[in-house]
Design a protein around this motif. Sequence first.
Motif, PDB file in Angstrom:
ATOM      1  N   PRO A 335      11.261  28.721  44.313  1.00  0.00           N
ATOM      2  CA  PRO A 335      10.275  29.303  45.051  1.00  0.00           C
ATOM      3  C   PRO A 335       9.838  30.513  44.047  1.00  0.00           C
ATOM      4  O   PRO A 335       8.444  30.628  44.608  1.00  0.00           O
ATOM      5  N   ALA A 336      10.360  31.110  43.482  1.00  0.00           N
ATOM      6  CA  ALA A 336       9.976  32.288  42.795  1.00  0.00           C
ATOM      7  C   ALA A 336       8.989  31.904  41.755  1.00  0.00           C
ATOM      8  O   ALA A 336       8.128  32.786  41.166  1.00  0.00           O
ATOM      9  N   ALA A 337       9.103  30.551  41.324  1.00  0.00           N
ATOM     10  CA  ALA A 337       8.125  30.014  40.053  1.00  0.00           C
ATOM     11  C   ALA A 337       6.828  29.851  40.785  1.00  0.00           C
ATOM     12  O   ALA A 337       5.846  29.656  40.057  1.00  0.00           O
ATOM     13  N   VAL A 338       6.521  29.601  42.038  1.00  0.00           N
ATOM     14  CA  VAL A 338       5.349  29.552  42.611  1.00  0.00           C
ATOM     15  C   VAL A 338       4.356  30.733  42.755  1.00  0.00           C
ATOM     16  O   VAL A 338       5.140  31.907  43.435  1.00  0.00           O
ATOM     17  N   SER A 339       3.262  30.963  42.348  1.00  0.00           N
ATOM     18  CA  SER A 339       2.555  32.377  42.481  1.00  0.00           C
ATOM     19  C   SER A 339       1.453  32.486  43.379  1.00  0.00           C
ATOM     20  O   SER A 339       0.739  33.701  43.634  1.00  0.00           O
ATOM     21  N   TYR A 340       0.842  31.064  43.707  1.00  0.00           N
ATOM     22  CA  TYR A 340      -0.128  31.133  44.785  1.00  0.00           C
ATOM     23  C   TYR A 340       0.272  30.351  45.850  1.00  0.00           C
ATOM     24  O   TYR A 340       0.549  29.291  45.868  1.00  0.00           O
ATOM     25  N   ILE A 341      -0.302  30.605  47.264  1.00  0.00           N
ATOM     26  CA  ILE A 341      -0.328  29.652  48.292  1.00  0.00           C
ATOM     27  C   ILE A 341      -1.728  29.743  48.862  1.00  0.00           C
ATOM     28  O   ILE A 341      -2.147  30.919  49.347  1.00  0.00           O
ATOM     29  N   TYR A 363       9.272  31.793  49.966  1.00  0.00           N
ATOM     30  CA  TYR A 363       8.735  32.252  48.672  1.00  0.00           C
ATOM     31  C   TYR A 363       9.000  33.433  48.290  1.00  0.00           C
ATOM     32  O   TYR A 363       9.097  33.954  47.161  1.00  0.00           O
ATOM     33  N   GLY A 364       9.435  34.377  49.198  1.00  0.00           N
ATOM     34  CA  GLY A 364       9.618  35.827  49.218  1.00  0.00           C
ATOM     35  C   GLY A 364      11.028  35.877  48.684  1.00  0.00           C
ATOM     36  O   GLY A 364      11.563  37.328  48.299  1.00  0.00           O
ATOM     37  N   LYS A 365      12.010  34.969  48.693  1.00  0.00           N
ATOM     38  CA  LYS A 365      13.334  35.298  48.398  1.00  0.00           C
ATOM     39  C   LYS A 365      13.745  35.676  46.867  1.00  0.00           C
ATOM     40  O   LYS A 365      12.919  34.853  46.051  1.00  0.00           O
ATOM     41  N   ASN A 366      14.133  36.570  46.604  1.00  0.00           N
ATOM     42  CA  ASN A 366      14.410  37.114  45.360  1.00  0.00           C
ATOM     43  C   ASN A 366      13.276  37.657  44.633  1.00  0.00           C
ATOM     44  O   ASN A 366      13.322  37.529  43.315  1.00  0.00           O
ATOM     45  N   ARG A 367      12.101  37.879  45.147  1.00  0.00           N
ATOM     46  CA  ARG A 367      10.824  38.057  44.763  1.00  0.00           C
ATOM     47  C   ARG A 367      10.602  39.564  44.619  1.00  0.00           C
ATOM     48  O   ARG A 367      10.392  40.094  45.738  1.00  0.00           O
ATOM     49  N   PRO A 368      10.349  40.073  43.521  1.00  0.00           N
ATOM     50  CA  PRO A 368      10.265  41.636  43.314  1.00  0.00           C
ATOM     51  C   PRO A 368       8.888  41.890  44.268  1.00  0.00           C
ATOM     52  O   PRO A 368       7.699  41.296  43.971  1.00  0.00           O
ATOM     53  N   LEU A 369       8.718  43.173  44.747  1.00  0.00           N
ATOM     54  CA  LEU A 369       7.565  43.472  45.410  1.00  0.00           C
ATOM     55  C   LEU A 369       6.557  43.709  44.458  1.00  0.00           C
ATOM     56  O   LEU A 369       5.265  43.743  44.827  1.00  0.00           O
ATOM     57  N   ASP A 370       6.887  44.170  43.238  1.00  0.00           N
ATOM     58  CA  ASP A 370       5.693  44.293  42.068  1.00  0.00           C
ATOM     59  C   ASP A 370       5.098  43.244  41.605  1.00  0.00           C
ATOM     60  O   ASP A 370       4.392  43.161  40.809  1.00  0.00           O
ATOM     61  N   ASN A 371       5.680  42.020  42.256  1.00  0.00           N
ATOM     62  CA  ASN A 371       5.231  40.731  41.448  1.00  0.00           C
ATOM     63  C   ASN A 371       4.906  39.701  43.014  1.00  0.00           C
ATOM     64  O   ASN A 371       5.631  38.784  43.232  1.00  0.00           O
ATOM     65  N   PRO A 372       4.244  40.233  43.778  1.00  0.00           N
ATOM     66  CA  PRO A 372       3.923  39.505  44.796  1.00  0.00           C
ATOM     67  C   PRO A 372       3.321  38.130  45.141  1.00  0.00           C
ATOM     68  O   PRO A 372       2.571  37.852  43.920  1.00  0.00           O
TER      69      PRO A 372
END
Length: 773
Positions: A335-341, A363-372
């Motif tokens: 999920p973290a590899a996807v950058s746009y929905i 998609y937000g799992k383990n995704r830092p807030l500074d890389n939304p």
Amino acid sequence: MSSEQANSLSPIKRALMALEKMQAQLDAVEYAKKEPIAIVGMGCRFPGGADNPEAFWQLLRDGVDAIIDIPGDRWDTAAYYDPNPDTPGKIYTRKGGCLSDRLDSFEPQFFGISATEAKSLDPQQRLLLEVAWEALENANQSPEKLFNSLTGVFLGICSNDYNNMIWQTGGATQVDAFCATGNALSVAAGRLSYFLGLKGPSLAVDTACSSSLVALHLACQHLRNQECHLALVGGVHLLLSPETSVAFARTKMLDADGYCKTFDADANGYVRGEGCGVIVLKRLSDAVAHKDKILAVIRGSAVNHNGRSSSLIAPNGPSQQALIRQALENASVEPAAVSYIEVQGTSTSLGQPIEVEALAAVYGKNRPLDNPLLIGSVKTNIGHLEAASGIASLMKIVLAMQHGQIPPHLHLHQPNPYIDWEKLPVKVPTQNIPWDKGDRQRLAGISAFSFSGTNAHIVLEEYTNAENPQGLSRSLHILALSAKTQESLVQLTAAYEKYLVGNPELNLADICFTANTKRSHFPYRLAVTAASTLELAGKLGAFRDGKAVEGLSQGKATTNFPEELQIPDLNSKSINWQSILENVTQSYIKGVTIDWAALYPDDLCARLQLPNYPWQRQRYWIESGTQINADLSIIDSIKQGNVHQLTQQLSAAENLSADEWELLSQLLTKLTDPSPSIQQLQRQSLTLTDIQNWLVSQIAKEMGVKPDDIEVQAPFDSYGLDSMLAISIANAGQKYLGIQVSPLMLVHYPTIAVLSQHLATELAASETEAFEI
């Protein structure tokens, strides 16, 4: 390794080799189950004049809102409009994402469809035929080479407005034999397969708003299962009548202001839109082997249903999360590899928070807030295209990947307060921003959630094509252009001239290779030789201006050259290249089949996306009341005994009293009475030439072409005559000749020349029998 060498190995080594072989076979099977699917071509017709992918990208990049007042040729918006959302039978908005093209215009002859059939043909089917052809051209897939191939068709379609219009215009009196096939949703896919001669699966999919993405999911499965090797996938939706909009107005699903305000606090519904998009798919391994230009790849997809929710049409957050996780698993993507929905985003206050929370949960799992996670919706540009909405979303992402930019999401002024924007790692780009690539290919997701409860999610990845081939070095090149009419040929030539002037950096060999080997070749032909793109553009301009120019030839191909021109060995040292091209030019314009691939034996040229075929559209539409057939002369009306038709024709020409018209009607009834006195005398005087001319006139009228365009030696199927048209012509023939004419005669006597001879013989025999009696 030889069998002797294998036998000399120890049992353990042989066992290890066997295990490695089995593992390789298992790996191949697993890869086949999840092989990426390549998108190799696209065609579209979207609001705002986005009639091709390039125009669609310009609309997205520039942040254009293409919503307009619904055109008056759809329905009387003034009669149906009322700003009070509670008024029964009314619609509280006049806005829609409508196409700029006239929907009543079409070129049926190109697709072998008669003028009679075209009037009963749903404009959605017409649009699909055109856009699918454009998508194949964009993919450099020559349509005639797909004949009898395992090519599948998977289309999303859910509306049936034109059928409603036919019944409302004239009731049962307006229904003809073509209304059934012309308005059945299943035939929308079947007609494409029939026209192109495709033998793969052919499906029309209706799951409402998710239709085109569900169709895409099915196409990927069929490709991976080897049930087809190429697939046409798309969706279509047109707004032709007000009934559905009235129904949606009752449920308060529409936005009164005419904006899709996805994620905004003021979002209170969506704007209905229309359009058509078609993409061409291949397995990635095949696309690479065929040197196709790959636009993007589909890594994975999934489809599910909401199940039991708070209501039939309500979204379901847990089901959306399960769907997304399944699509990511099928794609083997974290999920973290996807950058746009690209979200569903239909601007409803209920659906927005549920969708965003579902996206953030996965998609937000383990995704830092500074890389939304970036999210947006094409519906803010063109409205909600319902059955075609998913394919529009997908094409937006493909174009964004190609250009390395994320276009702006519109109409977001005050973020929805029911979405916790501070805690969720998501962001909505309201300006055109670069799409950062990082150390791997860009990945995106596309969602479609429908009020039927059927949901779809696609995982898309960008693709970097191999560098262009080294190119073909020749002093002179030939460009072959063709069309089904002279008018189309002139317009196609002008389009190529504009293309050459606008793209002077392109390699001339690549242009000629693509046009000659990847496009269909039609009767009206033009062949041009040139040494540079500048010279070629100049010669095309001279043709447009009607000037004679050296190295340019045009003509109409005949059907008398079945043989193929043999291309000499191009590696020979004694080759005269200019002589070869002159021979190709003269042979081509006469209609000789050219083995174009033989001119490019080493396949050193790149595939380009060249101008599309220019359609010569005319009006074909259901009309109110009985219309006078202008193609039928007064003499023909008398011969056919069509009193009503003749009365209307004379009424349009002279001013007579009602009593005079009544007397004239009685007189015509007696004159056209099928008793032997008048009718037999008329028919006995008919010659073979008369019968042949009548057949030419009748077929030209049915097909909507000029009699001069009908060749008496050409097979009937070359005109697109099918069984229903054969019945129509047979019925007219019985009235004209007074003998039994079976539709099967058009099968047993497959040309006008042969059928005319047979009918003349039958007529003479019937006259002999009448005389003997």
